[in-house]
Design a protein around this motif. Structure first.
Motif, PDB file in Angstrom:
ATOM      1  N   ARG A 191      37.375  -3.063  77.503  1.00 19.11           N
ATOM      2  CA  ARG A 191      37.867  -1.756  77.063  1.00 19.11           C
ATOM      3  C   ARG A 191      37.156  -1.202  75.834  1.00 19.11           C
ATOM      4  O   ARG A 191      36.751  -0.026  75.822  1.00 19.11           O
ATOM      5  CB  ARG A 191      39.375  -1.828  76.794  1.00 19.11           C
ATOM      6  CG  ARG A 191      40.196  -1.976  78.054  1.00 19.11           C
ATOM      7  CD  ARG A 191      41.665  -2.177  77.729  1.00 19.11           C
ATOM      8  NE  ARG A 191      42.429  -2.494  78.930  1.00 19.11           N
ATOM      9  CZ  ARG A 191      43.688  -2.892  78.929  1.00 19.11           C
ATOM     10  NH1 ARG A 191      44.339  -3.011  77.778  1.00 19.11           N
ATOM     11  NH2 ARG A 191      44.312  -3.164  80.060  1.00 19.11           N
ATOM     12  N   ALA A 221      41.032   6.272  80.099  1.00 20.45           N
ATOM     13  CA  ALA A 221      41.404   5.978  81.483  1.00 20.45           C
ATOM     14  C   ALA A 221      40.316   5.170  82.190  1.00 20.45           C
ATOM     15  O   ALA A 221      40.606   4.224  82.932  1.00 20.45           O
ATOM     16  CB  ALA A 221      41.672   7.278  82.244  1.00 20.45           C
ATOM     17  N   THR A 225      40.739   1.379  83.646  1.00 22.51           N
ATOM     18  CA  THR A 225      40.477   1.092  85.063  1.00 22.51           C
ATOM     19  C   THR A 225      39.454  -0.026  85.218  1.00 22.51           C
ATOM     20  O   THR A 225      39.618  -0.940  86.035  1.00 22.51           O
ATOM     21  CB  THR A 225      39.965   2.364  85.771  1.00 22.51           C
ATOM     22  OG1 THR A 225      40.952   3.388  85.671  1.00 22.51           O
ATOM     23  CG2 THR A 225      39.683   2.084  87.243  1.00 22.51           C
ATOM     24  N   THR A 228      41.007  -3.420  84.426  1.00 25.76           N
ATOM     25  CA  THR A 228      41.972  -3.831  85.453  1.00 25.76           C
ATOM     26  C   THR A 228      41.276  -4.390  86.683  1.00 25.76           C
ATOM     27  O   THR A 228      41.663  -5.431  87.213  1.00 25.76           O
ATOM     28  CB  THR A 228      42.862  -2.640  85.857  1.00 25.76           C
ATOM     29  OG1 THR A 228      43.540  -2.152  84.702  1.00 25.76           O
ATOM     30  CG2 THR A 228      43.891  -3.051  86.911  1.00 25.76           C
ATOM     31  N   LEU A 229      40.256  -3.705  87.153  1.00 23.96           N
ATOM     32  CA  LEU A 229      39.507  -4.180  88.317  1.00 23.96           C
ATOM     33  C   LEU A 229      38.841  -5.525  88.019  1.00 23.96           C
ATOM     34  O   LEU A 229      38.728  -6.377  88.902  1.00 23.96           O
ATOM     35  CB  LEU A 229      38.453  -3.152  88.713  1.00 23.96           C
ATOM     36  CG  LEU A 229      38.990  -1.835  89.299  1.00 23.96           C
ATOM     37  CD1 LEU A 229      37.853  -0.831  89.452  1.00 23.96           C
ATOM     38  CD2 LEU A 229      39.681  -2.069  90.642  1.00 23.96           C
ATOM     39  N   ASN A 232      42.237  -8.417  87.194  1.00 26.56           N
ATOM     40  CA  ASN A 232      43.552  -8.450  87.847  1.00 26.56           C
ATOM     41  C   ASN A 232      43.961  -9.852  88.315  1.00 26.56           C
ATOM     42  O   ASN A 232      45.147 -10.196  88.254  1.00 26.56           O
ATOM     43  CB  ASN A 232      43.594  -7.479  89.035  1.00 26.56           C
ATOM     44  CG  ASN A 232      45.013  -7.177  89.446  1.00 26.56           C
ATOM     45  OD1 ASN A 232      45.710  -6.410  88.792  1.00 26.56           O
ATOM     46  ND2 ASN A 232      45.472  -7.792  90.538  1.00 26.56           N
ATOM     47  N   ILE A 274      46.608  -0.315  88.094  1.00 27.44           N
ATOM     48  CA  ILE A 274      45.689   0.747  87.671  1.00 27.44           C
ATOM     49  C   ILE A 274      46.467   2.009  87.332  1.00 27.44           C
ATOM     50  O   ILE A 274      46.182   2.683  86.327  1.00 27.44           O
ATOM     51  CB  ILE A 274      44.646   1.041  88.772  1.00 27.44           C
ATOM     52  CG1 ILE A 274      43.640  -0.111  88.870  1.00 27.44           C
ATOM     53  CG2 ILE A 274      43.904   2.356  88.487  1.00 27.44           C
ATOM     54  CD1 ILE A 274      42.650   0.020  90.007  1.00 27.44           C
ATOM     55  N   ALA A 278      45.591   2.714  83.559  1.00 31.17           N
ATOM     56  CA  ALA A 278      44.692   3.852  83.317  1.00 31.17           C
ATOM     57  C   ALA A 278      45.356   4.947  82.477  1.00 31.17           C
ATOM     58  O   ALA A 278      44.805   5.340  81.432  1.00 31.17           O
ATOM     59  CB  ALA A 278      44.168   4.406  84.636  1.00 31.17           C
TER      60      ALA A 278
END
Length: 302
Positions: A191, A221, A225, A228-229, A232, A274, A278
């Motif tokens: 991030r 955002a 995202t 997260t991808l 996860n 997400i 996001a």
């Protein structure tokens, strides 16, 4: 630059991490109140991966009666989660800023960094921030959140907390901690560099420029995202390990997920996550930058 201006700049620089602490606390509060319902749905889906998003939503709103039932159930546990967010996000931005200041001062003697050096600096700063916030706040609070959201009975957050201490002791609060730790580290290793790479590009390399809110929302955002991808599977493993009555090792949980649902099982709940992360990161980064713009006003606007 006059001596007076230099002293003012040095004072602002020394206060920078503390301003990030305030900005992070405000941003964490905004994030939780905007996105808590999505977090509830995500957590339930990871523990019951066979259910649809709509089916999970119906299960949650049918729980409880009166103020605790219906749509209000989506906001169950919102107050303790707000308290967690104030400390968690405040600590995150404070420790990141403190590390960056110390690292760049020690390694580069305060010299201007190129893009590659800045990327590495943000990467390491994100890892450091993720480590500190995990041990200080996230691991115990995540366990309590999962227990509270996945319980069969309608117990209060404080009752769930007391049950964990009575049945498992203080060590029980750190159950599944390794997965949470690595999730937080990888979260912020993705991030921070992603957000700052996007925002620096939009600023044209001039860090004194304040971007409009919509650009910070978009950059946040995208950063959320991407993280997260990327991680996860760690979030899914963490959620399974922290569920009440679960006494398996991390490797047993990893194998169990694969046996039940195959490789896609590690991305259980990725869509609602997400949808939660996001907008949450968009709000967090936009609010942080907005508050920093108030605390450190600049005449330059993009």
């Amino acid at each position: 630059m006059t001596g007076k201006e230099e002293n003012k700049q040095q004072q602002q620089h020394s206060n920078f991490p503390w301003k990030r602490l305030v900005a992070g606390a405000v941003a964490g509060t905004a994030d939780v109140w905007a996105c808590h319902p999505l977090d509830r749905i995500k957590t339930q889906l990871q523990n019951n991966p066979g259910k649809s998003i709509f089916g999970t939503f119906k299960d949650i709103v049918s729980k409880g009666k009166g103020f605790t039932g219906g749509v209000n159930a989506l906001y169950e546990g919102i107050l303790p989660m707000t308290a967690e967010a104030v400390f968690k996000v405040g600590i995150r931005y404070f420790t990141f800023s403190w590390f960056i200041n110390q690292y760049e001062k020690t390694v580069y003697n305060g010299e201007q960094l190129n893009k590659k050096q800045k990327f590495v600096s943000n990467l390491l700063g994100g890892a450091f921030a993720g480590t500190i916030e995990s041990f200080a706040v996230v691991i115990p609070c995540e366990l309590l959140k999962v227990r509270h959201m996945t319980q069969e009975h309608n117990k209060s957050f404080s009752t769930v907390f007391r049950d964990v201490l009575r049945e498992e002791g203080y060590r029980g609060l750190y159950k599944g901690g390794s997965a949470t730790l690595f999730r937080q580290i990888t979260n912020h290793m993705v991030r921070f560099p992603t957000f700052y790479a996007i925002s620096d590009h939009l600023k044209g390399g001039d860090h004194s420029v304040h971007l409009p809110v919509w650009q910070n929302l978009s950059a946040g955002a995208l950063a959320g995202t991407a993280s997260t991808l990327f991680n996860n599977p760690l979030d899914t493993i963490k959620t399974r390990m922290q569920k009440q009555g679960q006494n398996q090792t991390t490797m047993q949980v990893v194998k169990g997920i694969y046996k039940e649902n195959g490789i896609q099982g590690y991305w259980a709940g990725v869509v609602p996550r997400i949808l939660r992360v996001a907008p949450g990161q968009a709000i967090t980064w936009a609010v942080v930058e907005l508050v920093m713009g108030i605390l450190e006003p600049s005449p330059k606007k993009h």
